[in-house]
Design a protein around this motif. Structure first.
Motif, PDB file in Angstrom:
ATOM      1  N   UNK A 116       0.815  -1.214   0.000  1.00 13.65           N
ATOM      2  CA  UNK A 116       0.000   0.000   0.000  1.00 13.65           C
ATOM      3  C   UNK A 116       0.855   1.274   0.000  1.00 13.65           C
ATOM      4  N   UNK A 117       1.835   1.361   0.888  1.00 12.05           N
ATOM      5  CA  UNK A 117       2.578   2.622   1.027  1.00 12.05           C
ATOM      6  C   UNK A 117       3.449   2.933  -0.182  1.00 12.05           C
ATOM      7  N   UNK A 118       3.989   1.912  -0.834  1.00 12.54           N
ATOM      8  CA  UNK A 118       4.849   2.165  -1.993  1.00 12.54           C
ATOM      9  C   UNK A 118       4.018   2.414  -3.245  1.00 12.54           C
ATOM     10  N   UNK A 119       3.123   1.479  -3.581  1.00 10.86           N
ATOM     11  CA  UNK A 119       2.312   1.664  -4.783  1.00 10.86           C
ATOM     12  C   UNK A 119       1.357   2.846  -4.628  1.00 10.86           C
ATOM     13  N   UNK A 120       0.849   3.056  -3.424  1.00  5.67           N
ATOM     14  CA  UNK A 120      -0.088   4.146  -3.187  1.00  5.67           C
ATOM     15  C   UNK A 120       0.537   5.516  -3.324  1.00  5.67           C
ATOM     16  N   UNK A 121       1.871   5.581  -3.241  1.00  6.44           N
ATOM     17  CA  UNK A 121       2.582   6.850  -3.400  1.00  6.44           C
ATOM     18  C   UNK A 121       3.344   6.914  -4.719  1.00  6.44           C
ATOM     19  N   UNK A 122       3.112   5.936  -5.593  1.00  3.72           N
ATOM     20  CA  UNK A 122       3.714   5.974  -6.919  1.00  3.72           C
ATOM     21  C   UNK A 122       5.210   5.758  -6.958  1.00  3.72           C
ATOM     22  N   UNK A 123       5.774   5.114  -5.930  1.00  3.62           N
ATOM     23  CA  UNK A 123       7.211   4.848  -5.877  1.00  3.62           C
ATOM     24  C   UNK A 123       7.518   3.501  -6.536  1.00  3.62           C
ATOM     25  N   UNK A 124       8.787   3.120  -6.516  1.00 10.26           N
ATOM     26  CA  UNK A 124       9.218   1.832  -7.047  1.00 10.26           C
ATOM     27  C   UNK A 124       9.516   0.895  -5.889  1.00 10.26           C
ATOM     28  N   UNK A 125       8.881  -0.259  -5.882  1.00 12.71           N
ATOM     29  CA  UNK A 125       9.082  -1.252  -4.824  1.00 12.71           C
ATOM     30  C   UNK A 125      10.287  -2.118  -5.160  1.00 12.71           C
ATOM     31  N   UNK A 126      11.303  -2.066  -4.304  1.00  8.89           N
ATOM     32  CA  UNK A 126      12.476  -2.923  -4.459  1.00  8.89           C
ATOM     33  C   UNK A 126      12.211  -4.221  -3.717  1.00  8.89           C
ATOM     34  N   UNK A 127      12.476  -5.347  -4.383  1.00 10.08           N
ATOM     35  CA  UNK A 127      12.235  -6.660  -3.784  1.00 10.08           C
ATOM     36  C   UNK A 127      13.488  -7.507  -3.937  1.00 10.08           C
ATOM     37  N   UNK A 128      13.918  -8.127  -2.846  1.00  5.85           N
ATOM     38  CA  UNK A 128      15.040  -9.073  -2.897  1.00  5.85           C
ATOM     39  C   UNK A 128      14.507 -10.455  -2.562  1.00  5.85           C
ATOM     40  N   UNK A 129      14.777 -11.419  -3.439  1.00  4.66           N
ATOM     41  CA  UNK A 129      14.212 -12.756  -3.266  1.00  4.66           C
ATOM     42  C   UNK A 129      15.126 -13.715  -2.524  1.00  4.66           C
ATOM     43  N   UNK A 130      16.266 -13.221  -2.052  1.00  4.93           N
ATOM     44  CA  UNK A 130      17.187 -14.092  -1.332  1.00  4.93           C
ATOM     45  C   UNK A 130      17.008 -14.019   0.175  1.00  4.93           C
ATOM     46  N   UNK A 131      17.831 -14.767   0.861  1.00  2.00           N
ATOM     47  CA  UNK A 131      17.792 -14.790   2.327  1.00  2.00           C
ATOM     48  C   UNK A 131      18.503 -13.570   2.905  1.00  2.00           C
ATOM     49  N   UNK A 132      18.121 -13.233   4.115  1.00  2.85           N
ATOM     50  CA  UNK A 132      18.760 -12.092   4.775  1.00  2.85           C
ATOM     51  C   UNK A 132      20.198 -12.422   5.167  1.00  2.85           C
ATOM     52  N   UNK A 133      21.119 -11.595   4.707  1.00  2.00           N
ATOM     53  CA  UNK A 133      22.502 -11.575   5.169  1.00  2.00           C
ATOM     54  C   UNK A 133      22.846 -10.098   5.307  1.00  2.00           C
ATOM     55  N   UNK A 134      23.334  -9.660   6.456  1.00  2.00           N
ATOM     56  CA  UNK A 134      23.540  -8.223   6.656  1.00  2.00           C
ATOM     57  C   UNK A 134      24.433  -7.567   5.618  1.00  2.00           C
ATOM     58  N   UNK A 135      25.549  -8.230   5.237  1.00  2.00           N
ATOM     59  CA  UNK A 135      26.426  -7.624   4.239  1.00  2.00           C
ATOM     60  C   UNK A 135      25.783  -7.613   2.862  1.00  2.00           C
TER      61      UNK A 135
END
Length: 523
Positions: free
Chosen positions: A226-245
């Protein structure tokens, strides 16, 4: 005709058709992109196909999808049909799915091909489920969305929805019994965008915005959707696992300008030894799910000249309290209630308390993003209120300048790394193991995750405690029985559990013991 978020996104698509709506990076670097116009047309196509195949206004559809472009298309398509979206984590097991389907009377499920097995294990026990749609590879007994939309028009459509129609039915853990079905109406995204989705999350059309929550959680609906599409921004998506680096590298390589992550993710990124080598140009950063500590705020300010702003909300509402842009940050504070909203600290009878007094964090019943109630559970809904105030289940206080401070849970709910976990669900899984006689589960303080799930277990045969594999065996059993994130990271074996005269387990004693032990260790 009432508000429908999907059709509002279509307006953006007509104004900026070529603008990237979703920018998706796979674990090994491959990039997929979806423009706003493609999102409009593909969601139109899927909505038409679903309606032709029996999905209609009021249909309740369980969605089990991992991070990617597909959740955006599916959610928008379902809203265009007037259906009710039931977000489901990819970590749900067959027992979780069975409960939700039964409770909601769901008639359809849309699942990634890797998640269909858990649904198949529940099919025979879920007679209301008549539509099975898969995303990805072909699965026997399932219809792929790719085949469903073949040769279907992508022309715009119009479905009349009322503001009061149910748009989202999210399930959240309770201290007793099964998860609660939280009802949010079609007007909810409009109200969320009016304040929290704009002034706290702060997405602009020029932003590449990364909100790390995964589909299946209310937080995904709040921010990535809602917050990204509703404000017309670009949603960045990462499909991998969380690693801090990896997260730091991704922000550098893809010029992420807005980040919303959990405190646990921030904490682990702040601990990366060579954090100074990353050139990150964040314009805004925020966090929610649990209190954010001073170390994280100081590290990000020093390394990236960005202030990480905290916020507080629940599945039952939206973000309620937060540190807005240009507001003074007070480390450890949740911030202030948004202008025009009524959030307070109240006593057990619903009376507002004075500055500095600890009480229930409460939301006035007129708050525009407050849920409509728990599905088919008037008693649970009634118990959530104290007079005119909805009580969140958290304790807090407010200082003389109006800043809110979190003081802990007023019930037994566990919040670990941003996940909300009901002890009953973990206990129920543990006692199904043949070696377990009885158990109690509580939150135990943890430096990285805020809290972890800790189980106190009475074994049927005390000698089994000598088995060096018993802890891992019980942990794996819980992972198989319920969602893996709920498993107890710590297990201790005891001879007895503290109980009331009526035989109820006093988890509060165990929690206090854990908190005292943590305080002694820190001291």
């Amino acid at each position: 005709m009432g508000y429908n978020f999907a059709f509002e996104v279509d307006k953006t698509a007509r104004q900026t058709p070529d603008k990237t709506a979703v920018y998706c990076v796979r674990e090994y670097g491959e990039i997929e992109q979806l423009s706003y116009d493609e999102l409009r047309r593909r969601s139109n196509q899927l909505a038409r196909a679903l309606m032709t195949n029996g999905i209609h206004k009021g249909s309740r559809v369980l969605v089990l999808l991992p991070k990617g472009m597909e959740p955006y298309i599916v959610y928008l398509a379902l809203l265009k049909t007037g259906a009710t979206v039931m977000p489901g984590s990819e970590m749900l097991r067959s027992s979780d799915i069975r409960y939700r389907v039964h409770h909601a009377g769901a008639t359809a499920v849309i699942a990634h091909h890797t998640l269909t097995g858990e649904v198949d294990d529940s099919r025979v026990d879920c007679p209301t489920l008549t539509h099975f749609y898969s995303v990805g590879s072909d699965v026997r007994g399932w219809t792929t969305l790719a085949s469903l939309v073949r040769d279907v028009s992508d022309a715009d459509l119009s479905m009349e929805t009322e503001d009061s129609d149910i748009a989202f039915l999210s399930y959240t853990s309770g201290t007793t019994g099964g998860p609660k079905g939280v009802v949010h109406r079609y007007a909810w995204p409009r109200e969320h965008l009016a304040v929290a989705g704009t002034y706290w999350f702060d997405a602009k059309p020029t932003d590449i915005a990364w909100a790390t929550a995964g589909p299946g959680w209310a937080k995904w609906v709040w921010s990535p959707f809602v917050s990204i599409l509703g404000n017309g921004a670009t949603a960045f998506v990462y499909k991998g696992r969380f690693q801090p680096d990896t997260y730091l590298q991704l922000m550098q390589d893809h010029r992420v300008s807005l980040l919303c992550a959990t405190p646990t993710e921030y904490r682990l990124m702040a601990k990366v030894r060579d954090i100074s080598k990353y050139q990150i140009a964040l314009r805004s950063a925020c966090s929610a799910g649990e209190p954010l500590n001073r170390e994280v705020i100081d590290t990000f300010a020093r390394q990236f000249q960005i202030t990480v702003r905290d916020g507080y909300g629940q599945t039952e509402n939206s973000l309620l309290v937060g540190t807005l842009r240009d507001m003074e940050v007070r480390a450890g504070s949740m911030g202030k209630p948004f202008p025009g909203t009524r959030v307070s600290i109240v006593d057990d009878d619903g009376h507002p308390l004075a500055v500095g007094e600890i009480g229930h964090i409460a939301v006035h019943k007129t708050h525009p993003t407050l849920f409509q109630g728990y599905l088919d559970d008037e008693e649970r809904t009634r118990r959530a209120y104290r007079g005119e105030w909805y009580v969140t289940g958290d304790k807090g206080r407010v200082d003389e300048d109006g800043y809110f401070w979190f003081e802990g849970r007023s019930d037994d709910i566990i919040i670990s790394a941003g996940y909300t976990i009901g002890p009953f669900e973990v206990e129920d899984a543990l006692v199904k193991h043949p070696k377990v006689a009885e158990c109690a589960v509580v939150a135990s303080p943890d430096a990285e995750r805020g809290h972890i799930v800790k189980a106190f277990v009475i074994l049927r045969n005390p000698d089994d405690a000598e088995d060096q594999n018993i802890v891992a065996e019980l942990q794996e059993h819980v992972k198989r029985t319920t969602a893996p994130y709920k498993y107890p990271r710590a297990i201790v074996f005891v001879d007895s559990l503290p109980k009331t005269n009526s035989g109820k387990i006093r988890r509060i004693e165990l929690r206090q013991m854990e908190e005292s032990a943590a305080a002694s260790f820190e001291g």
